[in-house]
Structure formats: structure tokens, C-alpha cells
Design an enzyme around this catalytic site. Structure first.
Site, mmCIF file in Angstrom:
data_model
loop_
_atom_site.group_PDB
_atom_site.id
_atom_site.type_symbol
_atom_site.label_atom_id
_atom_site.label_comp_id
_atom_site.label_asym_id
_atom_site.label_seq_id
_atom_site.Cartn_x
_atom_site.Cartn_y
_atom_site.Cartn_z
ATOM 1 C CB VAL A 31 -0.963 0.024 1.210
ATOM 2 C CG1 VAL A 31 -2.001 -1.081 1.093
ATOM 3 C CG2 VAL A 31 -0.213 -0.084 2.535
ATOM 4 N N GLY A 34 8.603 3.989 0.865
ATOM 5 C CA GLY A 34 9.374 5.209 0.992
ATOM 6 C C GLY A 34 10.847 4.873 0.986
ATOM 7 C CE1 TYR A 36 16.692 6.358 5.366
ATOM 8 C CE2 TYR A 36 14.859 7.888 5.174
ATOM 9 C CZ TYR A 36 16.222 7.637 5.179
ATOM 10 O OH TYR A 36 17.114 8.666 4.995
ATOM 11 N N GLY A 37 11.367 2.156 3.982
ATOM 12 C CA GLY A 37 10.533 1.008 4.276
ATOM 13 C C GLY A 37 9.375 0.854 3.318
ATOM 14 C CB VAL A 39 3.340 0.104 4.539
ATOM 15 C CG1 VAL A 39 2.121 -0.319 5.356
ATOM 16 C CG2 VAL A 39 4.281 0.950 5.397
ATOM 17 C CG ASP A 151 5.494 17.069 9.531
ATOM 18 O OD1 ASP A 151 5.142 18.218 9.206
ATOM 19 O OD2 ASP A 151 5.734 16.179 8.701
#
Length: 393
Positions: A31, A34, A36-37, A39, A151
Site C-alpha cells: 500500500v 518510501g 526507508y521502508g 508497507v 509535523d
């Protein structure tokens, strides 16, 4: 990587990435991804619920990556509140420390976020009341642990797939039946900061601004002291963001829509007025002081005229949140007690967190030491059932 799969685990390819997960997790579908990973959504056959599984990209390729992965795991393990997404499970298919290569984080699956919801519909007064109450409840919890989000924006408020918000009322002896999850969206860049200012990544680790899709939008919700690094951040940077999000829900459009950092500041000051000399004296940056003093004088607007059709109690909330001086903004705990939220308050759910011990997080360790700490955290994980209330956004 060994061709052998750990007993009770299955191996499959998802978009050219190898996933090794316990047999209980089925129907994996990517789904998002990025720097670093990655999902995937999955179905937990044991609980019959949809979950999100995050595979970190080579978490032990360097000390920096290992430290980031350890911190994310620690923070997720610490979160145990129904308005903050925590960790349902963590696992690795690697059988020993010396073979540790990958690990996976399992979180509740939230199919959309508040940003997407706001693009589809205007929210009613009662929905706005309840959503902001839920945000403050989640913030009170993370702030009590010494964590600053920094953020917060609509895209970082993950919500369930059902976008029909059923708002419960608590003043007629009905039990709340809604869970509006406050959390950084899995697929958005997010930053959490440990007081006093220690960076902690949460969700997909941060990317450079130039890599962030729609980066301009993220600036619209940032507190002025964050935009120009005026001073050390406090937890009220998150309160400013909640005020901006609430204002957008009331107006149907962002309140401060700057095209760059300086324009963002100008947009803010058109409403707040230029800072007082007392406030300028608090700024740690001499450059910031000179810049602010060079600005043309702008008078503060009366928010009651800006939000002339809104509930006066809602405007009162904004007046407590959207203040240039962070020391004067309402805290999350104080915000929960404001009259605007009285109808929906459940004080027993306004919990505080256990203090977060970040002594290891702040250490300079070797890669093997970070791996050992991470492996220990994986092995000692015990799922905690929070019993979240049914239905959600």
C-alpha cells in the site's frame, strides 16, 4: 539470505520485495513505500482484522539506520492509547542475533487519512468538535511521555476505511462508540521529537524536503517557531498545528497557505499580527530577530470576524491555540477542558503515558550493539489489547 523459511512462516514476493511473515498474516498487498521502508496491508487470520505490516529497508546497513529502526520500534512499543497507533506485533524470520537481517512491524490498518476525508466532504460542527477532542486526547498522551510530534497535519491523522463518522454524545449516558485514531499516516513523512529536541522517527523515516511529495502543503500546519527555527521547540508546536487543522475544517480551506517559508510566516502574521518586542526578545536566533523587526507592522485580526459564522466556542478554542508566543498557547490537557468539548468528554480516556526512557536512544553505539538492543526488544514484545471502541472515521 538462506533459502530455508522459519517454521510457521511463509515467504512471498510483493512487488519484487521478499517478505517472510508468520502464516497468520495473509493476503499481503503493498500500500506504500518510501526511502526507508515498505508497507503492506494484510489480514490477520487469528483476529480476523486488517493490519498494516511495515518492512524496514535494510535496517542494519549502518549505525544510523540501526539507531533509527531501534527508536521506531521502541516508540511504537511504548504507545498504548486508543487515539495513538501502537504496535500489534513485531517479528523476524531470522532465528538468531547473528542472522538478524530484517524485522517487521505490525500496526492497525487505517485505510485513509483526514486530509483525504477533507477533500471529499465538509464536516459538520459535531464532527469537528469530536475530531479535535480526539486529537487533543492523543496529544495529551504523547506529550505526557515527553514526545513532540512536530509535523502534525491532516495527512498524518490516519483514520479507518469507513469515512462515515458516527459521533457519539456522552451527555445522555450513552457510551462512546467511535474511535478517531490520532496517528501519523503510515505513508507520509513524519517526525517525532523527544524532549528536549532529540529526533525520533515514527512511521516512514524522514526524507529530504525535495523528496517529499506535496511538501508545500506540509508547511501550512507548522508552528512559526518551527518554520524558521526561532527557538527550542516545545509541545505547543503541536497545538498550533491542531488549531490550523481545526480552522481548515471550519472554513473548508487551509487557514495559512504560504508558498514558501517566508510567505508562510507573512500569511500567519496577517492574522496574528507582527510579534511584540517582548516576544522578539525571546528568539534565540539573531537573524530571526532582525528579520522580524524588518517586517512592516501588521495588526492582529479578531478571529471572531475571521470565523464569523462559526460557533463562538470554536473560535475561543482557536484563540487559545493560534498564538505566536508558544508559551501562551493552551496545552493539550488544558484544551480538553474547554467548553467546546464538554459534550464529548470522557475524562477516563484522557490518560497520560508512562515516561519514555530514551537513555539508550541517545547513545552512540556500534552496529552490533544496536542489533542486540533491537533483537531484545523484538523478543520481549508482549501485545497489549487496548480494546478500542468499534467504528471510526
Amino acid at each position: 539470505m538462506s533459502s530455508r523459511v522459519r517454521p510457521g512462516y511463509i515467504r512471498q514476493e510483493v512487488n519484487n520485495t521478499t517478505w517472510e511473515v508468520p502464516e497468520r498474516y495473509q493476503r499481503l498487498r503493498q500500500v506504500g513505500s518510501g526511502a526507508y521502508g515498505t508497507v503492506c496491508s494484510a489480514v490477520d487470520s487469528r483476529t480476523r482484522t486488517k493490519v498494516a505490516i511495515k518492512k524496514l529497508y535494510r535496517p542494519f546497513q549502518s549505525e544510523l539506520f540501526a539507531k533509527r529502526a531501534y527508536r521506531e520500534l521502541r516508540l511504537l512499543k511504548h504507545m498504548k492509547h486508543e487515539n495513538v497507533i501502537g504496535l500489534l506485533d513485531v517479528f523476524t524470520a531470522d532465528l538468531s542475533l547473528d542472522k538478524l537481517h530484517d524485522f517487521y512491524l505490525v500496526m492497525p490498518f487505517m485505510g485513509t487519512d483526514l486530509g483525504k476525508v477533507l477533500k471529499l466532504q465538509r464536516l459538520s460542527e459535531e464532527k469537528i468538535q469530536y475530531l479535535v477532542y480526539q486529537m487533543l486526547r492523543g496529544l495529551k498522551y504523547i506529550h505526557s511521555a515527553g514526545i513532540i510530534h512536530r509535523d502534525l497535519k491532516p495527512g498524518n491523522l490516519a483514520v479507518n476505511e469507513d469515512c462515515e463518522l458516527k459521533v457519539p454524545r456522552t451527555n445522555n449516558n450513552q457510551t462512546s462508540s467511535n474511535q478517531c485514531i490520532y496517528h501519523t499516516c503510515f505513508l507520509r513523512v513524519s517526525k517525532m521529537y523527544m524532549s528536549p529536541g532529540q529526533i525520533l522517527d515514527f512511521g516512514l523515516a524522514r526524507q529530504a524536503d525535495s523528496e517529499m511529495t506535496g511538501y508545500v502543503v506540509t508547511r501550512w500546519y507548522r508552528a512559526p517557531e518551527v518554520i524558521l527555527s526561532w527557538m527550542r521547540y516545545t509541545q505547543t508546536v503541536d497545538i498550533w498545528s491542531v488549531g490550523c487543522i481545526m480552522a481548515e475544517m471550519l472554513q473548508g480551506k487551509p487557514l495559512f497557505k504560504g508558498s514558501d517559508h517566508l510567505d508562510q510566516l507573512r500569511e500567519i502574521m496577517k492574522t496574528t499580527g507582527t510579534p511584540t518586542q517582548e516576544f522578539i526578545s525571546k528568539l534565540e536566533s539573531e537573524d530571526a530577530k532582525r528579520y522580524i523587526e524588518s517586517l512592516p507592522k501588521m495588526e492582529k485580526k479578531d478571529l471572531r470576524s475571521v470565523f464569523s459564522t462559526a460557533n463562538p466556542q470554536a473560535v475561543s478554542v482557536l484563540q487559545r491555540m493560534l498564538l505566536l508566543d508558544p508559551e501562551n498557547r493552551v496545552s493539550a490537557a488544558e484544551g480538553l477542558t474547554l467548553p467546546y468539548f464538554k459534550e464529548y468528554r470522557e475524562p477516563e480516556g484522557e490518560k497520560e503515558a508512562e515516561p519514555y526512557d530514551h537513555s539508550v536512544d541517545n547513545s552512540d553505539l556500534t552496529l552490533s550493539q544496536w542489533k542486540r538492543h533491537t533483537f531484545t526488544e523484538i523478543l520481549t514484545f508482549k501485545p497489549v489489547v487496548i480494546n478500542p471502541k468499534e467504528t471510526s472515521l
